[in-house]
Design an enzyme around this catalytic site. Structure first.
Site, short mmCIF file in Angstrom:
data_model
loop_
_atom_site.label_atom_id
_atom_site.label_comp_id
_atom_site.label_asym_id
_atom_site.label_seq_id
_atom_site.Cartn_x
_atom_site.Cartn_y
_atom_site.Cartn_z
N ASP A 77 0.82 -1.21 0.00
CA ASP A 77 0.00 0.00 0.00
C ASP A 77 0.85 1.26 0.00
OD1 ASP A 77 0.93 -0.37 2.61
OD2 ASP A 77 -1.03 -1.02 3.35
N ASN A 143 -7.65 -3.22 14.28
CA ASN A 143 -9.05 -3.39 13.84
C ASN A 143 -9.21 -4.55 12.87
OD1 ASN A 143 -7.90 -2.42 11.50
ND2 ASN A 143 -9.23 -0.63 11.30
N HIS A 145 -7.46 -5.07 10.09
CA HIS A 145 -7.19 -4.82 8.67
C HIS A 145 -5.95 -5.58 8.20
CE1 HIS A 145 -4.60 -0.88 9.38
NE2 HIS A 145 -3.87 -1.96 9.54
N GLU A 150 -9.67 -1.92 5.42
CA GLU A 150 -10.29 -1.69 6.72
C GLU A 150 -11.56 -2.54 6.83
OE1 GLU A 150 -8.37 -0.17 8.56
OE2 GLU A 150 -7.75 1.82 7.89
#
Ligand code: PGA
Length: 250
Positions: A77, A143, A145, A150
């Protein structure tokens, strides 16, 4: 060429438990096995804090004779809006933290563009043109991800522009002078289907802050609420987990 992802698969990842200094060694062992068998492998690389000692361990093994300079690196990313020369960009991270110590020419380093409107499609084409990723290293967010996929990301997602969760911007503020507001709001990330198309995947998790996400990914429902749970659709996943990150595993 790429691994098939079957909707009905729910495979337990192979778990390697390793803490402290053993963590980097255990993860590097997995990478070394692939690199030694294919010195010109395409290595998918995660950024962030977790893999830093793993890359350092690989660089140490290079000094002992492991050939790493023929590798091609493919990042997961990049932040939208950051110039590749920006020290906070993942382009910079991958060059300085991984490619340079491993002797990999920057021409063999690929990171999605944070500046181009067509970055997602371009990156998908690039990965195809490289023949796919041999081994993809991924971290996991608190979380759940993977990459910047996400919660809510679909298993069919491909490389695209996404909005970052507030919790992700807070978690990454350290790279931006401690100010979550300074963290870009968007990123370009490999999608979940892109990640799952790698032939093999290594998930890395260290620290108690990851314990809940790791337990949900390994034992919870497979769903876009915990994107890392989709790794159970892939037959060749090994999770390297330290004691703290594994603290909530059964
Ligand atoms: P970290 O990031 O290694 O910096 O904790 C992992 C991630 O958010 O995917």
């Amino acid at each position: 060429m790429t691994a098939a992802v079957r909707e009905d698969l729910d495979l337990a990842p192979a778990l390697v438990r390793a803490s402290g200094e053993q963590f980097a060694r255990a993860a590097a062992d997995l990478l070394e096995r692939v690199i030694a068998g294919k010195p010109d492998a395409v290595l998918g690389v995660a950024t962030g804090d977790t893999p830093v000692p793993v890359y350092a361990e690989l660089a140490r093994r290079r000094t002992l004779g492991l050939r790493t300079d023929l590798l091609t690196l493919v990042a997961l990313d990049e932040y939208v809006g950051l110039d590749p020369a920006d020290a906070r960009s993942y382009q910079h991270y991958v060059r300085e933290e991984i490619a340079a110590p491993l002797g990999i020419p920057f021409g063999n380093v690929h990171v999605p563009s944070g500046l181009s409107e067509t970055a997602g499609d371009d990156y998908e084409r690039l990965i195809l043109s490289l023949g796919g990723v041999d081994l993809q290293v991924v971290g996991i967010g608190r979380n759940g991800h993977i990459g910047f996929n996400e919660p809510g990301a679909e298993v069919t997602s491909r490389t695209r522009r996404v909005e970052l969760a507030e919790s992700t911007r807070r978690a990454n503020a350290g790279f931006f002078g401690g100010d979550p507001e300074a963290v870009p709001t968007h990123a370009v990330t490999q999608g979940i289907a892109t990640i799952l198309s790698a032939r093999e995947i290594v998930l890395l998790a260290r620290g108690a802050g990851k314990a809940e996400a790791v337990a949900a990914a390994v034992h919870g429902e497979i769903s876009s609420a915990v994107p890392a749970s989709f790794l159970r659709r892939h037959a060749q996943v090994t999770a390297v987990i330290d004691d703290d990150a594994g603290g909530m595993l059964a």
